[in-house]
Design a protein around this motif. Structure first.
Motif, mmCIF file in Angstrom:
data_model
loop_
_atom_site.group_PDB
_atom_site.id
_atom_site.type_symbol
_atom_site.label_atom_id
_atom_site.label_comp_id
_atom_site.label_asym_id
_atom_site.label_seq_id
_atom_site.Cartn_x
_atom_site.Cartn_y
_atom_site.Cartn_z
ATOM 1 N N TYR A 347 0.866 -1.190 0.029
ATOM 2 C CA TYR A 347 0.020 -0.110 0.207
ATOM 3 C C TYR A 347 0.675 1.242 -0.098
ATOM 4 O O TYR A 347 1.813 1.117 0.747
ATOM 5 C CB TYR A 347 -0.801 -0.145 1.202
ATOM 6 C CG TYR A 347 -1.619 1.207 1.505
ATOM 7 C CD1 TYR A 347 -2.892 1.536 1.122
ATOM 8 C CD2 TYR A 347 -1.036 2.182 2.336
ATOM 9 C CE1 TYR A 347 -3.616 2.741 1.271
ATOM 10 C CE2 TYR A 347 -1.880 3.495 2.527
ATOM 11 C CZ TYR A 347 -3.064 3.686 2.162
ATOM 12 O OH TYR A 347 -3.631 4.817 2.385
ATOM 13 N N GLU A 367 -14.333 -11.407 6.010
ATOM 14 C CA GLU A 367 -13.051 -10.067 5.982
ATOM 15 C C GLU A 367 -12.123 -10.464 7.086
ATOM 16 O O GLU A 367 -12.630 -10.961 8.221
ATOM 17 C CB GLU A 367 -13.915 -8.894 6.127
ATOM 18 C CG GLU A 367 -14.791 -8.647 5.031
ATOM 19 C CD GLU A 367 -15.456 -7.333 5.157
ATOM 20 O OE1 GLU A 367 -15.252 -6.605 6.196
ATOM 21 O OE2 GLU A 367 -16.109 -6.785 4.114
ATOM 22 N N ALA A 400 -8.875 -4.583 0.016
ATOM 23 C CA ALA A 400 -9.776 -3.314 -0.072
ATOM 24 C C ALA A 400 -9.077 -2.362 1.026
ATOM 25 O O ALA A 400 -8.742 -2.886 2.117
ATOM 26 C CB ALA A 400 -11.150 -3.618 0.267
ATOM 27 N N SER A 402 -8.881 1.818 2.070
ATOM 28 C CA SER A 402 -9.362 3.453 1.963
ATOM 29 C C SER A 402 -8.415 4.319 2.670
ATOM 30 O O SER A 402 -7.817 3.848 3.795
ATOM 31 C CB SER A 402 -10.583 3.566 2.499
ATOM 32 O OG SER A 402 -11.001 4.954 2.353
ATOM 33 N N SER A 407 -11.147 4.913 -2.138
ATOM 34 C CA SER A 407 -11.380 3.502 -1.778
ATOM 35 C C SER A 407 -10.592 2.903 -3.057
ATOM 36 O O SER A 407 -11.183 3.072 -4.246
ATOM 37 C CB SER A 407 -12.796 2.920 -1.801
ATOM 38 O OG SER A 407 -13.202 3.463 -0.495
ATOM 39 N N ILE A 409 -9.483 -1.058 -4.638
ATOM 40 C CA ILE A 409 -9.427 -2.445 -4.549
ATOM 41 C C ILE A 409 -8.440 -3.328 -5.314
ATOM 42 O O ILE A 409 -7.928 -2.642 -6.649
ATOM 43 C CB ILE A 409 -10.823 -3.112 -5.221
ATOM 44 C CG1 ILE A 409 -12.087 -2.296 -4.458
ATOM 45 C CG2 ILE A 409 -10.797 -4.387 -4.884
ATOM 46 C CD1 ILE A 409 -12.258 -2.762 -3.034
ATOM 47 N N SER A 410 -7.879 -4.350 -4.965
ATOM 48 C CA SER A 410 -6.709 -4.855 -5.590
ATOM 49 C C SER A 410 -7.143 -5.856 -6.653
ATOM 50 O O SER A 410 -8.460 -6.020 -6.781
ATOM 51 C CB SER A 410 -5.982 -5.712 -4.525
ATOM 52 O OG SER A 410 -6.612 -7.029 -4.125
ATOM 53 N N GLU A 412 -8.052 -9.688 -8.207
ATOM 54 C CA GLU A 412 -8.322 -10.929 -7.547
ATOM 55 C C GLU A 412 -7.537 -12.181 -7.528
ATOM 56 O O GLU A 412 -6.956 -12.076 -8.937
ATOM 57 C CB GLU A 412 -9.930 -11.214 -8.237
ATOM 58 C CG GLU A 412 -11.069 -10.149 -8.007
ATOM 59 C CD GLU A 412 -12.206 -10.652 -8.471
ATOM 60 O OE1 GLU A 412 -12.561 -11.373 -9.513
ATOM 61 O OE2 GLU A 412 -13.166 -10.199 -7.995
#
Length: 519
Positions: A347, A367, A400, A402, A407, A409-410, A412
């Motif tokens: 990140y 999650e 995910a 933020s 926000s 998202i990576s 899959e």
């Protein structure tokens, strides 16, 4: 006599060296994006040596430093954040936001001082004197009624010590248990007793014997008794007992509080003060109220009140609302070790905004929090999470994040269960592990027969990047032997850390094992 007076003025200064090792208390300060009507989260890592005994408060303003609030910060106490303190507050206006920290803990030296304080301070945005009350921050409180002589003269009882700063000045405010600041108590100013209000200062990173003090007083010169002392910035030397004025002090009583201001350069450009800014950005200080009188023909000096030792940090964090920087994510990768799968992702936020959301979402909509031990986000922080293979399911897994506003998202990933049915490994032996230079990896294949050229071990780092592909160095009696020398494909030595070796037989991936390289 001159030495005795000066020692009383700076009586707390020797504790600067005693506590200076704690000056880097607040590390990796960061916050989420600030936006009106939303919560802004603040994180700071506290020095581990005082984590259990210290109390840290955040003071903050969301209306351009007009009004301030303070709260005690809470230890997050989770994986990757064992030493991280957190707080959040609602951004309520379109003005800039400000926040700072105050930390204090018991010294264990009850006869000297109960506590020691470390405090940032609000900035005097108007750069004017006297300073508006909202630009002062309490550096440390002081007990009411603890001063000698306070029962008859309450102005000798210090109850609060506050600070501020601008680009060119340091500001301090003293509050006593009264609304006056007498400099003498006799019928005339040249008659005793006289009162001295002082703030001792020292660069805690200096090894020089010089001491400094901001003084508010009007003690006349008395031949063979006292050289006189007026309002000013003073420098003294503990070795030869001399002191002299090196700068002016602005002073004014505002609403019963004494405000004092000095030019920063008068203090910091003195050749004996030491480097400024210093590494910590702090100045050690302490307040002393002193009375000078006569006992017959002999001088009588009384230390009426004394503050706890303090470290004053003329700094504050300023955060504008909104941020156009969108965080970036690397590819989400994974490595399987037995029945466990370790996911990793990088990140990066160029504005160093912390992630308010950092989660791994599995195919069955479960999650899991991702964690990182690296809390500096502008250069990239690796987040990881290890979960059981049984918790993943057959659907894709993604991450995910933020920063409080944006926000992201990576990609899959599908986790393919390792086929350990095709070959049964009766044992996987790794020696030594941890290792410093090279590691031996041997696989017991039992009765399985394979072509040696179809066996490989792939070495991956914790980010999921392939480092090296290895072929067996020998194969006999059902045993495959590999050797890794701690180098990558380019034959460059890799850094110490955690690596994984993934077994591949005839093009199929099998279990992975953890390697620990410690050079």
């Amino acid at each position: 006599m001159r030495l005795k007076i000066f020692i009383l003025i700076v009586t707390t200064l020797f504790t600067a060296n005693l506590f200076s090792q704690e000056l880097n208390l607040w590390q990796n300060v960061c916050n989420s994006v600030a936006q009106v009507d939303s919560e802004m989260i603040v994180n700071v890592d506290l020095s581990t040596s005082v984590l259990d005994s210290a109390t840290t408060e955040i003071f903050y303003s969301t209306d351009g430093a007009q009004n301030w609030f303070e709260e005690e910060m809470i230890n997050m106490d989770e994986v990757g954040y064992q030493f991280t303190l957190a707080d959040s507050f609602l951004v309520s206006s379109a003005e800039d936001n400000f926040y700072g920290f105050r930390t204090y803990y018991a010294t264990g030296l009850d006869t000297l001082a109960d506590k020691i304080f470390f405090s940032m301070c609000a900035k005097n945005l108007s750069n004017s004197f006297p300073v508006a009350e909202n630009y002062f921050t309490e550096i440390c409180p002081d007990s009411l009624g603890d001063a000698q002589g306070a029962s008859s003269d309450p102005f000798l009882d210090l109850i609060r010590f506050s600070g501020s700063f601008s680009e060119d000045k340091f500001y301090f405010q003293l509050t006593n248990d009264d609304d006056e600041w007498k400099t003498y108590g006799g019928m005339l100013p040249f008659l005793p007793p006289w009162y001295i209000y002082s703030i001792a200062l020292r660069n805690p990173e200096s090894v020089d014997s010089s001491l400094y003090a901001i003084v508010y007083a009007d003690v006349p010169e008395i031949p063979n008794f006292f050289p006189g002392l007026s309002a000013g910035l003073y420098k003294g030397n503990i070795l030869d007992s001399t002191f002299s004025q090196i700068g002016e002090v602005e002073h004014e009583v505002v609403d019963g509080k004494l405000q004092l201001a000095i030019n920063i350069e008068d203090l910091t450009t003195d050749p004996d003060f030491g480097q400024w800014p210093n590494i910590s950005g702090s100045i050690f200080c302490g307040v002393a109220f002193i009375t000078i009188g006569l006992d017959g023909t002999q001088p009588e000096i009384v230390l009426n009140d004394l503050s706890d030792p303090c470290f004053y940090f003329p700094q504050i964090r300023q955060v504008a609302n909104g941020d156009t920087t969108v965080p970036e994510l690397s590819e989400l990768t994974y490595l399987q070790t037995g029945n466990e799968v370790t996911f990793s992702i990088l990140y990066t936020d160029a504005s160093n905004n912390l992630p308010t959301v950092r989660k791994l979402v599995t195919g069955n909509n479960s999650e899991y929090s991702l964690s990182s031990a690296d809390h500096i986000y502008d250069d990239g922080s690796l987040f990881i999470r290890t979960i059981s293979l049984d918790e993943i399911g057959t659907d894709p897994v993604f991450a995910a994040f933020s920063d409080g506003l944006h926000s992201v998202i990576s990609n899959e990933v599908f986790v393919n269960k390792v086929d350990n049915e095709h070959f049964s490994f009766s044992s996987v032996n790794i020696f030594p592990n941890p290792f410093a230079n090279s590691v031996n990896i041997s696989l017991e294949l039992g009765s399985n027969n394979i072509e040696v050229e179809n066996a490989r071990i792939q070495i991956f780092n914790i980010k999921g990047q392939k480092v090296r592909s290895l072929s067996p160095i020998s194969y006999y009696s059902g045993k495959l032997n590999f050797l890794w020398n701690g180098k990558n494909e380019q034959q460059s030595t890799v850094n110490s850390g955690i690596y994984f070796c993934k077994i591949q037989i005839e093009g199929k991936d099998y279990q992975a094992e953890k390697l620990i390289l410690m050079r």
